[in-house]
Design a protein around this motif. Sequence first.
Motif, short mmCIF file in Angstrom:
data_model
loop_
_atom_site.label_atom_id
_atom_site.label_comp_id
_atom_site.label_asym_id
_atom_site.label_seq_id
_atom_site.Cartn_x
_atom_site.Cartn_y
_atom_site.Cartn_z
N GLU A 193 40.35 47.65 40.60
CA GLU A 193 39.50 46.81 41.44
C GLU A 193 40.19 45.49 41.80
OE1 GLU A 193 35.89 45.93 39.44
OE2 GLU A 193 36.85 44.87 37.77
N TRP B 62 40.05 51.24 36.37
CA TRP B 62 39.58 50.58 37.59
C TRP B 62 38.74 49.34 37.29
CZ3 TRP B 62 41.00 51.68 42.54
CH2 TRP B 62 40.29 51.03 43.56
N THR B 63 37.75 49.46 36.41
CA THR B 63 36.82 48.36 36.18
C THR B 63 36.88 47.76 34.77
OG1 THR B 63 35.06 49.88 35.51
CG2 THR B 63 35.19 49.33 37.85
N HIS B 64 37.88 48.18 33.96
CA HIS B 64 38.01 47.68 32.59
C HIS B 64 36.81 48.04 31.73
CE1 HIS B 64 39.07 44.93 29.28
NE2 HIS B 64 40.28 44.87 29.83
N CYS C 119 44.22 46.48 36.79
CA CYS C 119 42.93 47.13 37.01
C CYS C 119 42.81 47.45 38.50
CB CYS C 119 41.78 46.22 36.58
SG CYS C 119 41.63 46.00 34.80
N GLU D 1 38.21 56.55 36.86
CA GLU D 1 38.71 55.20 36.58
C GLU D 1 40.24 55.17 36.53
OE1 GLU D 1 35.38 52.51 35.96
OE2 GLU D 1 37.46 52.05 35.48
N THR E 262 43.03 54.25 40.01
CA THR E 262 43.97 53.14 39.82
C THR E 262 45.40 53.60 40.07
OG1 THR E 262 42.47 52.11 38.23
CG2 THR E 262 44.78 51.40 38.18
#
Length: 303
Positions: free
Chosen positions: A149, A173-175, A147, A189, A193
């Motif tokens: 983040e 990125w944030t699931h 991920c 997202e 990543t």
Amino acid sequence: MKNDEPTVGRRVLLRSAVFLGVAAAASLITGGESDTPAPGDAAGTGPAPGPGGAGATGRGAPGAPALRAGGPPPNSYRLNPMTAEAPARPPAVKPAVRTRPILELPAEASRSGQMVLTFDDGPDPRYTPGILDTLARYGVRAVFFVCGEMATDNRDLLRRMAAEGHVIGNHTWTHPLIPTLTRPDLAGEIGRTSDVVEAAVGTAPQWFRAPYGAWNRAAFEIGAELGMEPLAWTVDSLDWTEPGTSTIVSRILGGAAPGVIVLSHDAGGNRSQSVEALGTYLPRLLAKGYRMTLPTLPTARAH
């Protein structure tokens, strides 16, 4: 008369040559366009024109000013002929847009007893190093779907993964739950990543996995546009529920079979059970003759 002084006849010839040269240069600058192919024609001197033709695209040779609408290329294009000789760079090969993710290895891999281990949600400095240590102990490589983040703050772990031969995949990125996102949000997202991974290890991910296994058409399309294949799983350890080390081991050993893809986690919660379980089931799988391997891109994409 000095020996190096030109004779009258030679001076006349020199003046004539200079005059002809100036005239030729003036002809090139002010006219004579028809005998030189414009960018994008059959001679291959530049990018192919778009639907509206060369004048509509507004593009000329690399480094040249924009083409004039409906007219010939600007004169400066002729004064930079070397750009016209450069071969066109082939476009990157992108995967086809799938309608379902890859769930298992190809038949030939299955026949040789191969399996794939995958770990989602990391990297996490509390648990990922322990998983990497165990994999290194047994000479096994795996796929880590990271991920953004988590990856952005743990780039050293990304570099270790790459250095030890593991594959780094994209897990957004944030699931998020993908079907709840707008297309621009999903593109952000996934794209962010990939950017973090590429910045850390030099290459962007070639595999993508949707959080929760919740795929939609936009996920397949965006992933393909970024050069990634969608990879799911066959055996779910459900280790994210923290069921106990022995239960995780039992689930993975019970689901083991040629060609399967195993899902585990190295972040997203307390993953100490996942780390401990790997140290138990991995040597048992190897003792049974299974070979831990990495997924391979379809033949059409491999270079």
